[in-house]
Scaffold this motif. Structure first.
Motif: not given
Length: 294
Positions: A38-41, A94-96, A291-294
């Motif tokens: 989930g990382v916007i690199n 956890d902090r996009p 599904g949602a990423r957790r």
């Protein structure tokens, strides 16, 4: 007036496959990092640039053959990505928004660091002479190097699929992606999985840079030319591997056909407009991740 002949149209379709494979190679590492962690690199373009400079250094200072520069660029950039993940990214999963800003800062540091070490003058990566020729079949002509990039893209996709779905690491990765708390209860170290995944995505970007450094000149700013296209492919594909494959193929063919009818600049404009319209009506992309990423 456009010359609508069968041979020229087939050439456009073949060129579209080549463009799509370039898009896929550029976006593959970003797809893995975004789709799993989930990382916007925002530093993805600079990882591509580092791969190009790694190949340039290996070839010109150590005399390493081009074909060996490709896997070695993977190793070099993967190690750099692992260090960045361990020092910075691991604290921001956890902090996009913070991750986006942090990786943007990393991209600036990497760009300026390369400029200080290598300077701003263009560098060149030499390819083997036989890759610089064309394959001709009647009126149809294809660059061997573009065919080589296409085959490398297929090989990378196959390797990533095998790693994700046929190995123990892939099982752990999919478990952490779906529910890292539940995965931790089974003894899976989510931090280690994320670190290896980030390194893998960075290494794939390094391979892209090694290939793209042959197509274009190597500059500290070269990554900026690929990162926008890579993000478009990932977003359009929905962050999934299959989605990125489909998005790169469709985008490459569309850009090639529009360029055949109009010109390259207008073709790119039309492709961007169509992507925006598509995302307006299907923001989850071609293949929505389950599904949602957790």
């Amino acid at each position: 007036m456009v010359d609508f002949t069968l041979a020229s149209f087939v050439n456009a379709l073949i060129l579209g496959l080549s463009i799509g494979s370039i898009f896929l190679v550029a976006a593959l590492g970003l797809t893995i990092i975004y789709g799993t962690a989930g990382v916007i690199n925002m530093a993805h373009g600079e990882f591509i640039m580092l791969g190009a400079y790694a190949s340039y250094t290996l070839q010109n200072y150590l005399g390493v053959p081009f074909f060996l520069c490709i896997p070695l660029s993977f190793v070099v950039v993967a190690l750099i990505g692992l260090v960045i993940e361990r020092l910075l990214i691991r604290y921001l999963y956890d902090r996009p928004l913070d991750t986006l800003l942090a990786t943007w800062g990393v991209s600036l540091v990497l760009m300026q660091g390369v400029r200080l070490i290598f300077g701003s003058d263009p560098k060149y990566i030499q390819m083997p002479s036989f890759l610089s020729t064309n394959i001709a079949a009647g009126p149809i002509s294809v660059s061997i190097f573009r065919v080589f990039i296409f085959l490398v893209g297929i090989g990378l996709v196959a390797a990533v699929w095998w790693l994700f779905y046929k190995t123990e690491f892939g099982i752990k990765l999919r478990a952490v992606t779906q529910n890292k708390e539940m995965a931790a209860s089974f003894g899976i170290n989510s931090g280690q999985v994320y670190a290896l995944t980030f390194a893998l995505g960075a290494g794939l970007a390094g391979i892209a840079g090694s290939l793209f450094g042959v197509l274009n000149i190597v500059l500290p700013t070269m990554g900026m030319g690929y990162v926008v296209e890579a993000f478009l492919i990932v977003v359009t594909g929905g962050g999934a591997l299959l989605g990125s494959i489909l998005a790169s193929g469709v985008t490459g063919e569309a850009q090639s056909i529009f360029a055949y009818i109009f010109n390259d600049t207008f073709a790119q404009f039309l492709v961007f407009v169509l992507i925006v319209i598509f995302l307006r009506f299907r923001p989850q992309g071609l293949i929505a991740t389950g599904g949602a990423r957790r």
